[in-house]
Design a protein around this motif. Structure first.
Motif, PDB file in Angstrom:
ATOM      1  N   LEU A  75       0.842  -1.205   0.000  1.00 35.86           N
ATOM      2  CA  LEU A  75       0.000   0.000   0.000  1.00 35.86           C
ATOM      3  C   LEU A  75       0.871   1.247   0.000  1.00 35.86           C
ATOM      4  CD1 LEU A  75      -2.836  -1.013   2.502  1.00 35.86           C
ATOM      5  CD2 LEU A  75      -3.116  -0.476   0.072  1.00 35.86           C
ATOM      6  N   ARG A  76       1.960   1.202   0.772  1.00 37.34           N
ATOM      7  CA  ARG A  76       2.832   2.383   0.870  1.00 37.34           C
ATOM      8  C   ARG A  76       3.603   2.635  -0.412  1.00 37.34           C
ATOM      9  NH1 ARG A  76       4.939   1.349   7.038  1.00 37.34           N
ATOM     10  NH2 ARG A  76       3.491   2.793   8.031  1.00 37.34           N
ATOM     11  N   THR A  77       4.084   1.569  -1.028  1.00 39.93           N
ATOM     12  CA  THR A  77       4.947   1.773  -2.197  1.00 39.93           C
ATOM     13  C   THR A  77       4.176   1.821  -3.511  1.00 39.93           C
ATOM     14  OG1 THR A  77       5.339  -0.610  -2.343  1.00 39.93           O
ATOM     15  CG2 THR A  77       6.937   0.678  -1.070  1.00 39.93           C
ATOM     16  N   GLU A  78       3.102   1.010  -3.599  1.00 41.46           N
ATOM     17  CA  GLU A  78       2.394   0.932  -4.879  1.00 41.46           C
ATOM     18  C   GLU A  78       0.960   1.434  -4.830  1.00 41.46           C
ATOM     19  OE1 GLU A  78       2.642  -2.866  -7.024  1.00 41.46           O
ATOM     20  OE2 GLU A  78       3.939  -3.524  -5.379  1.00 41.46           O
ATOM     21  N   GLY A  79       0.466   1.666  -3.614  1.00 46.18           N
ATOM     22  CA  GLY A  79      -0.929   2.088  -3.501  1.00 46.18           C
ATOM     23  C   GLY A  79      -1.907   0.982  -3.861  1.00 46.18           C
ATOM     24  N   ARG A  80      -1.533  -0.264  -3.574  1.00 43.64           N
ATOM     25  CA  ARG A  80      -2.366  -1.409  -3.928  1.00 43.64           C
ATOM     26  C   ARG A  80      -2.375  -2.434  -2.800  1.00 43.64           C
ATOM     27  NH1 ARG A  80      -2.897  -1.888  -9.813  1.00 43.64           N
ATOM     28  NH2 ARG A  80      -0.830  -1.142 -10.324  1.00 43.64           N
ATOM     29  N   ASN A  81      -3.496  -3.064  -2.571  1.00 48.09           N
ATOM     30  CA  ASN A  81      -3.577  -4.180  -1.629  1.00 48.09           C
ATOM     31  C   ASN A  81      -3.376  -5.464  -2.444  1.00 48.09           C
ATOM     32  OD1 ASN A  81      -4.360  -6.333   0.017  1.00 48.09           O
ATOM     33  ND2 ASN A  81      -6.057  -5.196   0.956  1.00 48.09           N
TER      34      ASN A  81
ATOM     35  N   HIS B 238     -21.322  -7.087  -2.367  1.00 52.68           N
ATOM     36  CA  HIS B 238     -20.107  -7.784  -2.749  1.00 52.68           C
ATOM     37  C   HIS B 238     -19.049  -6.701  -2.929  1.00 52.68           C
ATOM     38  CE1 HIS B 238     -21.922 -11.615  -3.249  1.00 52.68           C
ATOM     39  NE2 HIS B 238     -22.658 -11.292  -4.291  1.00 52.68           N
ATOM     40  N   ALA B 239     -17.967  -6.815  -2.168  1.00 50.59           N
ATOM     41  CA  ALA B 239     -16.930  -5.778  -2.215  1.00 50.59           C
ATOM     42  C   ALA B 239     -16.391  -5.587  -3.627  1.00 50.59           C
ATOM     43  CB  ALA B 239     -15.798  -6.144  -1.255  1.00 50.59           C
ATOM     44  N   GLU B 240     -16.303  -6.683  -4.374  1.00 52.73           N
ATOM     45  CA  GLU B 240     -15.773  -6.616  -5.740  1.00 52.73           C
ATOM     46  C   GLU B 240     -16.635  -5.684  -6.597  1.00 52.73           C
ATOM     47  OE1 GLU B 240     -16.429  -9.297  -3.983  1.00 52.73           O
ATOM     48  OE2 GLU B 240     -14.386  -9.964  -3.586  1.00 52.73           O
ATOM     49  N   GLU B 241     -17.952  -5.820  -6.455  1.00 56.73           N
ATOM     50  CA  GLU B 241     -18.835  -4.966  -7.257  1.00 56.73           C
ATOM     51  C   GLU B 241     -18.736  -3.506  -6.829  1.00 56.73           C
ATOM     52  OE1 GLU B 241     -22.861  -6.208  -7.677  1.00 56.73           O
ATOM     53  OE2 GLU B 241     -22.328  -7.948  -8.887  1.00 56.73           O
ATOM     54  N   VAL B 242     -18.663  -3.288  -5.510  1.00 55.30           N
ATOM     55  CA  VAL B 242     -18.551  -1.904  -5.019  1.00 55.30           C
ATOM     56  C   VAL B 242     -17.290  -1.273  -5.585  1.00 55.30           C
ATOM     57  CG1 VAL B 242     -18.175  -0.490  -2.961  1.00 55.30           C
ATOM     58  CG2 VAL B 242     -19.886  -2.329  -2.921  1.00 55.30           C
ATOM     59  N   SER B 243     -16.193  -2.026  -5.547  1.00 58.36           N
ATOM     60  CA  SER B 243     -14.930  -1.412  -5.978  1.00 58.36           C
ATOM     61  C   SER B 243     -14.858  -1.273  -7.504  1.00 58.36           C
ATOM     62  CB  SER B 243     -13.738  -2.195  -5.441  1.00 58.36           C
ATOM     63  OG  SER B 243     -13.332  -3.197  -6.327  1.00 58.36           O
ATOM     64  N   ARG B 244     -15.614  -2.090  -8.241  1.00 63.64           N
ATOM     65  CA  ARG B 244     -15.620  -1.938  -9.696  1.00 63.64           C
ATOM     66  C   ARG B 244     -16.639  -0.894 -10.163  1.00 63.64           C
ATOM     67  NH1 ARG B 244     -17.265  -6.381 -12.500  1.00 63.64           N
ATOM     68  NH2 ARG B 244     -17.760  -7.610 -10.669  1.00 63.64           N
TER      69      ARG B 244
ATOM     70  N   ASP C 296      -6.830  -4.954  -8.057  1.00 61.63           N
ATOM     71  CA  ASP C 296      -6.977  -4.035  -9.188  1.00 61.63           C
ATOM     72  C   ASP C 296      -7.155  -2.583  -8.760  1.00 61.63           C
ATOM     73  OD1 ASP C 296      -6.842  -6.072 -10.930  1.00 61.63           O
ATOM     74  OD2 ASP C 296      -8.980  -6.114 -11.439  1.00 61.63           O
ATOM     75  N   LEU C 297      -7.581  -2.415  -7.519  1.00 67.56           N
ATOM     76  CA  LEU C 297      -7.935  -1.070  -7.065  1.00 67.56           C
ATOM     77  C   LEU C 297      -6.667  -0.284  -6.749  1.00 67.56           C
ATOM     78  CD1 LEU C 297     -10.383   0.685  -6.248  1.00 67.56           C
ATOM     79  CD2 LEU C 297     -10.241  -0.307  -3.972  1.00 67.56           C
ATOM     80  N   GLU C 298      -6.461   0.821  -7.463  1.00 62.59           N
ATOM     81  CA  GLU C 298      -5.251   1.602  -7.267  1.00 62.59           C
ATOM     82  C   GLU C 298      -5.578   2.857  -6.465  1.00 62.59           C
ATOM     83  OE1 GLU C 298      -1.559   2.893 -10.170  1.00 62.59           O
ATOM     84  OE2 GLU C 298      -3.264   1.764 -10.950  1.00 62.59           O
ATOM     85  N   PHE C 299      -4.931   2.996  -5.330  1.00 64.21           N
ATOM     86  CA  PHE C 299      -5.196   4.165  -4.481  1.00 64.21           C
ATOM     87  C   PHE C 299      -4.252   5.294  -4.825  1.00 64.21           C
ATOM     88  CE2 PHE C 299      -6.683   0.595  -1.907  1.00 64.21           C
ATOM     89  CZ  PHE C 299      -7.901   1.073  -1.481  1.00 64.21           C
ATOM     90  N   ASP C 300      -4.772   6.509  -4.750  1.00 62.36           N
ATOM     91  CA  ASP C 300      -3.911   7.684  -4.758  1.00 62.36           C
ATOM     92  C   ASP C 300      -3.219   7.682  -3.396  1.00 62.36           C
ATOM     93  OD1 ASP C 300      -2.861  10.202  -4.406  1.00 62.36           O
ATOM     94  OD2 ASP C 300      -4.559  11.228  -5.363  1.00 62.36           O
ATOM     95  N   ARG C 301      -1.890   7.560  -3.400  1.00 60.94           N
ATOM     96  CA  ARG C 301      -1.199   7.378  -2.115  1.00 60.94           C
ATOM     97  C   ARG C 301      -1.267   8.604  -1.193  1.00 60.94           C
ATOM     98  NH1 ARG C 301       4.392   5.328  -3.510  1.00 60.94           N
ATOM     99  NH2 ARG C 301       3.788   5.883  -5.634  1.00 60.94           N
ATOM    100  N   ASP C 302      -1.609   9.746  -1.767  1.00 61.29           N
ATOM    101  CA  ASP C 302      -1.773  10.929  -0.909  1.00 61.29           C
ATOM    102  C   ASP C 302      -3.059  10.859  -0.096  1.00 61.29           C
ATOM    103  OD1 ASP C 302       0.508  11.902  -1.925  1.00 61.29           O
ATOM    104  OD2 ASP C 302      -0.469  13.196  -3.438  1.00 61.29           O
ATOM    105  N   ARG C 303      -3.941   9.991  -0.520  1.00 65.13           N
ATOM    106  CA  ARG C 303      -5.244   9.960   0.146  1.00 65.13           C
ATOM    107  C   ARG C 303      -5.375   8.833   1.157  1.00 65.13           C
ATOM    108  NH1 ARG C 303      -9.530  11.622  -4.419  1.00 65.13           N
ATOM    109  NH2 ARG C 303      -8.680  13.681  -4.880  1.00 65.13           N
ATOM    110  N   ILE C 304      -4.377   7.997   1.263  1.00 64.78           N
ATOM    111  CA  ILE C 304      -4.437   6.944   2.295  1.00 64.78           C
ATOM    112  C   ILE C 304      -3.233   7.061   3.223  1.00 64.78           C
ATOM    113  CG2 ILE C 304      -5.797   5.303   0.928  1.00 64.78           C
ATOM    114  CD1 ILE C 304      -3.179   3.788   0.296  1.00 64.78           C
ATOM    115  N   ALA C 305      -3.480   6.723   4.476  1.00 66.81           N
ATOM    116  CA  ALA C 305      -2.400   6.757   5.461  1.00 66.81           C
ATOM    117  C   ALA C 305      -2.329   5.406   6.145  1.00 66.81           C
ATOM    118  CB  ALA C 305      -2.661   7.881   6.471  1.00 66.81           C
ATOM    119  N   PRO C 306      -1.841   4.384   5.422  1.00 64.49           N
ATOM    120  CA  PRO C 306      -1.777   3.050   6.016  1.00 64.49           C
ATOM    121  C   PRO C 306      -0.706   3.009   7.107  1.00 64.49           C
ATOM    122  CG  PRO C 306      -0.799   3.044   3.816  1.00 64.49           C
ATOM    123  CD  PRO C 306      -1.290   4.433   4.057  1.00 64.49           C
TER     124      PRO C 306
END
Lengths: 335, 335
Positions: free
Chosen positions: A47-53, A146-152, A59-69
């Protein structure tokens, strides 16, 4: 004590599974910086380096400025006004064990649909009792999701539940976005118990499918499950509630008809002839319905609501009742 | 006028589709000789010589001593005490056109889930008005029932509806058997309208699937359909009824979640972009929901129940409203 959520309230999410990840996705898309407690080092690093879980919704790509893992639970909770719990219910205590920061000035939102094993309590009841919080500062975030549908970005209806409608609105604003429709409710008891019960019913559906019952019977079983849920809620905690909406019946339907449901899968294995023990061993994660069946039975000893479906699931899971014969007996009790 | 069905009452079935064939199968398995009006010469010939319906449920082998197939409608009706209607609703008038034998001393059971096109009437209302029969001598035979599953012996729940519970029992006895569970009801109005409405909702589900909506939304749409059905029944004909049982919600679920439903298929084609006309042309038989949408709208002009889902289907089918935009508007009205 009144508790009013302010418009600038900051959110944090506890957990890193698919539902937690989808929730962070919704909050971050709304422009907030989201605190995120991630105790898994591999997930945290990615999450810190790529913005991905890398484990869930990769598939879900986070803007790293918007998350503080972070793996510092105290820090994450300290910086938040609204703490959203999104762990599997079985691991909630474990996730919260390192916490030393008090929760008394926080608003806690449970996005967990399950009970806390061992305590015969729902998540809301557990937070209330264990941390001494008022029910006025605890809410729910739920719906057929279903989390998959929400995120898509597939259209999904989510319900925010708080005893104070103003607080529910404040929380809802954080999630509002293109493909989310928000509903609001004050029925903390009914919606949480409904969400717990549906896991038991999905398990019953799995049993029936595993035993070879067809679509005609599944429809009857699910219709009667909806009736049993409504009856339990009305007899154990009467309220003016319409259960034929997304947060109750919708959530039941999406779970019971989903072939991906863990609860349905557990039932399916047992229906196919696995012992309960070997079916549980087959699962990578314990299905919520397993704990729920025990908990609801314990709670219903007080209310004495007629619940033939939940009772059948309990007897198969905990008392060694044979699945085939138990389901046959159940068929005589449905209408 | 009272009408009491005797224990020795003889049954006849009108129609030769899959549901009619499954019904004859149930009656014949119970040892009765069943009158059977079959107007199709090929089907009639095959039933007489081989005991099989070559068009529908062709695996089902009848004991030829137990069926009396005939193309003489008057003869079939004359010899029966209970006449079971199991034609497509669109062809009911046509099937009954040759009838000259009076129905006044018969008990009529509708196993049709639909309305009589052109008359804005349900089958029960049509029989009552057109043949001057009392509602006391008209019943329904219904439930979540894929005919294929019923005929293959998969456990199915069927409901017999008569204003007189004694008559319902008499009829039920004719169908009782290993894999049929019978329920009884006196709610002639509610169960017939529920069965009609569900076809409209299955059409809405098809539209949504065709337009690309996901499982989360389908669950919300179907939950709200259940609510809309309950609301319509309660506001148009108040009664003490629990709709979360097989005859109402069960029937709705089996239809909405069935990928074989003609109604769902019609919606799917339109959702995929077919015009209504070309979608209707694609179908080998007109979906019941098509007529139902028009009829319910006509009837609801009187009751004024809030029915956003049925209204959306109507506007897409009859007023040329674009499917995508109409569904988007509908999403704002669901909860």
């Amino acid at each position: 004590m009144e508790y009013k959520i302010g418009t600038g309230a900051r959110c944090a999410v506890i957990g890193y599974g698919s539902w937690a990840t989808a929730i962070v996705g919704l909050l971050a898309a709304n422009g907030q910086r989201v605190g995120w407690y991630v105790r898994n080092p591999e997930v945290l690093e990615s999450l810190r380096t790529e913005g991905r879980n890398p484990r869930y919704l990769s598939d879900l790509e986070f803007d790293r400025d918007r998350i503080a893992p972070s793996d510092d639970l105290d820090g994450v909770v300290h910086d938040a006004d609204i703490v959203i719990l999104a762990t599997p219910s079985a691991y909630l205590k474990d996730f919260l064990a390192p916490l030393t920061v008090p929760l008394r000035d926080k608003f806690i939102v449970s996005a967990i649909k399950g009970i806390v094993p061992g305590d015969y309590q729902t998540v809301v009841e557990y937070i209330h009792d264990h941390y001494g919080l008022s029910y006025k500062q605890i809410g729910l975030f739920t719906g057929p999701s279903h989390a998959e549908e929400v995120s898509r970005g597939k259209l999904s209806y989510l319900t925010v539940v708080c005893t104070d409608p103003g607080n529910a609105q404040r929380i809802g604003e954080k999630f509002a976005g293109g493909n989310i429709r928000l509903s609001y409710s004050t029925d903390l008891y009914g919606i949480e118990y409904g969400a717990i019960l549906k896991n038991i019913y999905a398990l019953a559906v799995g049993l029936a499918v595993g035993l070879g019952y067809g679509d005609n019977f599944l429809a009857v079983l699910i219709a009667n499950s909806a009736g049993e849920m409504t009856r339990f809620l009305e007899e154990s905690y009467p309220d003016k509630r319409d259960t034929q909406v997304s947060a109750y019946l919708g959530d039941l339907l999406v779970t019971c008809y989903s072939v991906y449901s863990r609860n349905r899968r557990l039932g399916l294995l047992i229906g196919h002839g696995c012992t309960v023990k070997s079916a549980l061993n087959e699962m990578t994660m314990v299905a919520e319905g397993y704990f729920a069946a025990d908990c609801i039975r314990h709670i219903n000893a007080r209310h004495k609501v007629d619940m033939p479906i939940a009772e059948t699931v309990y007897r198969v899971l905990y008392e060694g009742a044979p699945a085939r014969r138990s389901m046959q007996e159940l068929t005589t009790k449905l209408i």
